[in-house]
Design a protein around this motif. Sequence first.
Motif, PDB file in Angstrom:
ATOM      1  N   GLU A 145       0.769  -1.377  -0.071  1.00 26.32           N
ATOM      2  CA  GLU A 145      -0.012  -0.021   0.120  1.00 26.32           C
ATOM      3  C   GLU A 145       0.872   1.099  -0.060  1.00 26.32           C
ATOM      4  O   GLU A 145       1.903   1.195   0.910  1.00 26.32           O
ATOM      5  CB  GLU A 145      -0.983   0.091   1.138  1.00 26.32           C
ATOM      6  CG  GLU A 145      -1.618   1.085   1.288  1.00 26.32           C
ATOM      7  CD  GLU A 145      -2.596   1.405   0.419  1.00 26.32           C
ATOM      8  OE1 GLU A 145      -2.279   2.614  -0.307  1.00 26.32           O
ATOM      9  OE2 GLU A 145      -3.425   0.905   0.040  1.00 26.32           O
ATOM     10  N   ASN A 182      -0.355   4.371   0.319  1.00 27.96           N
ATOM     11  CA  ASN A 182      -0.941   5.516   1.196  1.00 27.96           C
ATOM     12  C   ASN A 182      -0.744   5.368   2.562  1.00 27.96           C
ATOM     13  O   ASN A 182      -1.268   4.364   3.165  1.00 27.96           O
ATOM     14  CB  ASN A 182      -2.274   5.715   0.868  1.00 27.96           C
ATOM     15  CG  ASN A 182      -3.108   6.554   1.596  1.00 27.96           C
ATOM     16  OD1 ASN A 182      -2.732   6.923   2.621  1.00 27.96           O
ATOM     17  ND2 ASN A 182      -4.224   7.326   0.843  1.00 27.96           N
ATOM     18  N   ASP A 213      -3.645   4.857   4.894  1.00 29.95           N
ATOM     19  CA  ASP A 213      -4.326   3.578   4.785  1.00 29.95           C
ATOM     20  C   ASP A 213      -3.528   2.442   5.653  1.00 29.95           C
ATOM     21  O   ASP A 213      -4.109   1.625   6.196  1.00 29.95           O
ATOM     22  CB  ASP A 213      -4.558   3.073   3.345  1.00 29.95           C
ATOM     23  CG  ASP A 213      -5.644   3.984   2.661  1.00 29.95           C
ATOM     24  OD1 ASP A 213      -6.423   4.639   3.407  1.00 29.95           O
ATOM     25  OD2 ASP A 213      -5.683   3.822   1.345  1.00 29.95           O
ATOM     26  N   ASP A 232      -2.700  -3.318  -2.972  1.00 24.76           N
ATOM     27  CA  ASP A 232      -3.390  -2.234  -3.519  1.00 24.76           C
ATOM     28  C   ASP A 232      -3.222  -2.246  -5.166  1.00 24.76           C
ATOM     29  O   ASP A 232      -2.264  -2.869  -5.500  1.00 24.76           O
ATOM     30  CB  ASP A 232      -2.509  -1.045  -3.020  1.00 24.76           C
ATOM     31  CG  ASP A 232      -3.309   0.291  -3.674  1.00 24.76           C
ATOM     32  OD1 ASP A 232      -4.541   0.176  -4.220  1.00 24.76           O
ATOM     33  OD2 ASP A 232      -2.888   1.462  -3.342  1.00 24.76           O
ATOM     34  N   GLY A 259      -9.457   1.614  -4.341  1.00 24.17           N
ATOM     35  CA  GLY A 259     -10.297   2.750  -4.234  1.00 24.17           C
ATOM     36  C   GLY A 259     -11.155   3.020  -5.281  1.00 24.17           C
ATOM     37  O   GLY A 259     -11.924   3.964  -5.204  1.00 24.17           O
ATOM     38  N   LYS A 280     -12.076   0.066  -0.913  1.00 31.08           N
ATOM     39  CA  LYS A 280     -11.614   0.936   0.079  1.00 31.08           C
ATOM     40  C   LYS A 280     -12.855   2.047   0.434  1.00 31.08           C
ATOM     41  O   LYS A 280     -13.104   2.633  -0.448  1.00 31.08           O
ATOM     42  CB  LYS A 280     -10.365   1.899  -0.208  1.00 31.08           C
ATOM     43  CG  LYS A 280      -8.911   1.076  -0.353  1.00 31.08           C
ATOM     44  CD  LYS A 280      -8.027   2.265  -0.679  1.00 31.08           C
ATOM     45  CE  LYS A 280      -6.744   1.392  -1.059  1.00 31.08           C
ATOM     46  NZ  LYS A 280      -5.464   2.411  -1.270  1.00 31.08           N
ATOM     47  N   PRO A 323     -12.842   6.464   7.252  1.00 36.32           N
ATOM     48  CA  PRO A 323     -11.846   5.769   7.941  1.00 36.32           C
ATOM     49  C   PRO A 323     -12.427   4.762   8.685  1.00 36.32           C
ATOM     50  O   PRO A 323     -11.905   3.621   8.916  1.00 36.32           O
ATOM     51  CB  PRO A 323     -11.116   6.571   8.721  1.00 36.32           C
ATOM     52  CG  PRO A 323     -11.156   8.122   8.115  1.00 36.32           C
ATOM     53  CD  PRO A 323     -12.378   8.093   7.588  1.00 36.32           C
ATOM     54  N   PHE A 369     -13.798   1.935   6.746  1.00 39.71           N
ATOM     55  CA  PHE A 369     -12.389   1.199   6.197  1.00 39.71           C
ATOM     56  C   PHE A 369     -11.849   0.311   7.198  1.00 39.71           C
ATOM     57  O   PHE A 369     -11.719  -0.886   6.827  1.00 39.71           O
ATOM     58  CB  PHE A 369     -11.339   1.993   5.626  1.00 39.71           C
ATOM     59  CG  PHE A 369     -10.330   1.304   4.981  1.00 39.71           C
ATOM     60  CD1 PHE A 369     -10.341   0.857   3.989  1.00 39.71           C
ATOM     61  CD2 PHE A 369      -9.052   1.876   5.818  1.00 39.71           C
ATOM     62  CE1 PHE A 369      -8.995   0.075   3.337  1.00 39.71           C
ATOM     63  CE2 PHE A 369      -7.635   1.131   5.034  1.00 39.71           C
ATOM     64  CZ  PHE A 369      -7.983   0.383   3.860  1.00 39.71           C
TER      65      PHE A 369
END
Length: 152
Positions: A18, A20, A23, A71, A102, A123, A127, A130
């Motif tokens: 991932e 990000n 995330d 991802d 996402g 995603k 938050p 998630f």
Amino acid sequence: MSDASGRSRGAIDVLLVEDNPGDVRLVEEAFHDATADSELHAVSDGEEALDFLYQRGDHASAPRPDLIILDWNLPRTSGEQVLTELKDDPERKHIPVTVLTGSQDDTDVLDSYRKHANACLRKAVEPEAFMDAIQAYAEFWFSTARLPNGDE
């Protein structure tokens, strides 16, 4: 700890690929709250994921993951390319891979399954939603599903 087959094992090694950092942090928090003994290893791009999986460079002593969260949209080497290489490798193709995206494009979901992903998670924008999805995912893989033994 014993899995569904009755074999004794240590922590479940999970590779999170991932890019990000937010995330990554949310997945770490969700796994921390999960009841199973797991070790989360995070890398930030497709090249680093392949180095981890093939134990190259800085990841020469990396464990073989029991589970991969990948991802789909990554820098350098895409999630699609990582998944293709992994599923073409007879020694690693048995490792369950969940694609994390996402994207709202159903084509990405279909493409991930065509490339032999074991699951696809979208995603959530919020938050908390998630984290709830990741906790449900962890509960399924850690408590309900039987993960393959590296020797199988």
